[in-house]
Design a protein around this motif. Structure first.
Motif, mmCIF file in Angstrom:
data_model
loop_
_atom_site.group_PDB
_atom_site.id
_atom_site.type_symbol
_atom_site.label_atom_id
_atom_site.label_comp_id
_atom_site.label_asym_id
_atom_site.label_seq_id
_atom_site.Cartn_x
_atom_site.Cartn_y
_atom_site.Cartn_z
ATOM 1 N N GLY A 18 19.564 12.920 -35.490
ATOM 2 C CA GLY A 18 18.994 14.108 -36.124
ATOM 3 C C GLY A 18 17.570 14.398 -35.680
ATOM 4 N N GLU A 19 16.765 13.355 -35.496
ATOM 5 C CA GLU A 19 15.382 13.530 -35.024
ATOM 6 C C GLU A 19 15.340 14.185 -33.653
ATOM 7 O OE1 GLU A 19 13.785 9.569 -34.973
ATOM 8 O OE2 GLU A 19 13.876 9.384 -37.164
ATOM 9 N N ARG A 20 16.403 14.073 -32.904
ATOM 10 C CA ARG A 20 16.472 14.617 -31.555
ATOM 11 C C ARG A 20 17.308 15.904 -31.496
ATOM 12 N NH1 ARG A 20 15.525 9.600 -31.973
ATOM 13 N NH2 ARG A 20 14.200 8.503 -30.485
ATOM 14 N N GLY A 21 17.617 16.474 -32.665
ATOM 15 C CA GLY A 21 18.371 17.727 -32.721
ATOM 16 C C GLY A 21 19.852 17.572 -32.423
ATOM 17 N N LEU A 50 22.319 14.288 -19.881
ATOM 18 C CA LEU A 50 22.202 12.882 -19.536
ATOM 19 C C LEU A 50 20.871 12.291 -19.997
ATOM 20 C CD1 LEU A 50 23.972 10.827 -18.149
ATOM 21 C CD2 LEU A 50 22.918 11.439 -15.981
ATOM 22 N N ASP A 51 19.785 13.033 -19.817
ATOM 23 C CA ASP A 51 18.471 12.533 -20.232
ATOM 24 C C ASP A 51 18.407 12.332 -21.739
ATOM 25 O OD1 ASP A 51 17.604 12.525 -17.617
ATOM 26 O OD2 ASP A 51 16.557 14.451 -17.761
ATOM 27 N N ALA A 52 18.988 13.265 -22.500
ATOM 28 C CA ALA A 52 18.994 13.146 -23.960
ATOM 29 C C ALA A 52 19.818 11.936 -24.404
ATOM 30 C CB ALA A 52 19.539 14.425 -24.593
ATOM 31 N N CYS A 53 20.951 11.702 -23.737
ATOM 32 C CA CYS A 53 21.777 10.518 -24.054
ATOM 33 C C CYS A 53 21.004 9.241 -23.744
ATOM 34 C CB CYS A 53 23.087 10.534 -23.265
ATOM 35 S SG CYS A 53 24.343 11.633 -23.949
ATOM 36 N N ALA A 54 20.292 9.217 -22.618
ATOM 37 C CA ALA A 54 19.528 8.030 -22.239
ATOM 38 C C ALA A 54 18.404 7.762 -23.237
ATOM 39 C CB ALA A 54 18.963 8.197 -20.830
ATOM 40 N N GLU A 55 17.711 8.814 -23.662
ATOM 41 C CA GLU A 55 16.625 8.653 -24.637
ATOM 42 C C GLU A 55 17.172 8.122 -25.961
ATOM 43 O OE1 GLU A 55 13.766 11.318 -27.452
ATOM 44 O OE2 GLU A 55 14.322 12.201 -25.534
ATOM 45 N N LEU A 56 18.276 8.700 -26.430
ATOM 46 C CA LEU A 56 18.877 8.238 -27.675
ATOM 47 C C LEU A 56 19.385 6.809 -27.526
ATOM 48 C CD1 LEU A 56 19.703 8.764 -30.590
ATOM 49 C CD2 LEU A 56 21.841 9.735 -29.717
ATOM 50 N N SER A 57 19.938 6.475 -26.384
ATOM 51 C CA SER A 57 20.431 5.123 -26.140
ATOM 52 C C SER A 57 19.308 4.092 -26.285
ATOM 53 C CB SER A 57 21.059 5.036 -24.742
ATOM 54 O OG SER A 57 21.550 3.741 -24.514
ATOM 55 N N SER A 81 28.484 12.192 -25.044
ATOM 56 C CA SER A 81 28.824 13.444 -25.715
ATOM 57 C C SER A 81 30.344 13.543 -25.777
ATOM 58 C CB SER A 81 28.237 14.628 -24.943
ATOM 59 O OG SER A 81 28.745 14.673 -23.636
ATOM 60 N N PRO A 82 30.877 14.444 -26.611
ATOM 61 C CA PRO A 82 32.331 14.566 -26.722
ATOM 62 C C PRO A 82 32.947 14.992 -25.390
ATOM 63 C CG PRO A 82 31.232 15.796 -28.457
ATOM 64 C CD PRO A 82 30.179 15.360 -27.487
ATOM 65 N N GLY A 83 34.190 14.635 -25.176
ATOM 66 C CA GLY A 83 34.881 15.003 -23.951
ATOM 67 C C GLY A 83 35.195 16.488 -23.886
#
Length: 183
Positions: A18-21, A50-57, A81-83
């Motif tokens: 949620g903090e990342r929208g 991809l960058d958002a997934c990496a940051e959240l990871s 993210s969903p397929g």
């Protein structure tokens, strides 16, 4: 009432997304040999890059290291993210799929494949293709009347305001070695 490991993970990870929208769509743990795979599925209105997934990871990994929610057994973390053919289960899923083709199974029986053209709080408007030579029609479907829905992959998806079968504005050169002709 006992809280399951997935529930504890959701409580821990939902604020990070949620903090990342992003919306936390799913949390799954599956065995993979001696390890487990913790899959965290997130989505957002503009999609998740991809960058958002990496940051959240990185944030999820730090948070999991601070807690004992995964226990001592080794695990692999996947943030994704969903397929492309994701099931549509929430109004936000339909909203994010406006313009896409979807296969919809109705509670009253029957199934249709139609393009989602608009979504509101009660349901969606669908553009149902017409029979050969006929124009498409718009049909209303209430969320309560939908048993299941899934986005369909389109290999020749039409551009906004156009048809997939439309001819290009310019004629391509017949000979790839020939330079464009002057008008």
């Amino acid at each position: 009432m006992s809280t399951t490991q997935i529930d504890r993970l959701r409580e821990l990870l939902e604020p990070l997304a949620g903090e990342r929208g992003m919306d936390l769509e799913d949390v799954r743990i599956t065995p993979a040999g001696r390890r487990r795979v913790l899959q965290v599925v997130v989505d957002a209105d503009g999609g998740v890059g991809l960058d958002a997934c990496a940051e959240l990871s990185r944030a999820v990994s730090e948070r999991l290291d601070e807690t004992n929610v995964m226990g001592a057994a080794p695990y692999v973390l996947e943030v994704t993210s969903p397929g492309a053919e994701r099931p549509l289960t929430e109004p936000r899923h339909y909203r994010r799929s406006v313009g896409r083709l979807a296969r919809i199974r109705l509670r009253e029986g029957g199934e249709l494949t139609a393009r989602i053209v608009a979504v509101d709080d009660e349901g969606l408007d669908l553009e149902v293709p017409g029979e050969k030579g006929r124009r498409p029609t718009v049909r209303r479907a209430a969320f309560a009347g939908i048993a299941a829905a899934r986005v369909e992959i389109e290999f020749s998806r039409r551009a906004a305001g156009g048809d997939a079968d439309e001819e290009p504005d310019e004629e391509p050169n017949e000979d790839p070695n020939e330079s464009p002709k002057e008008a």
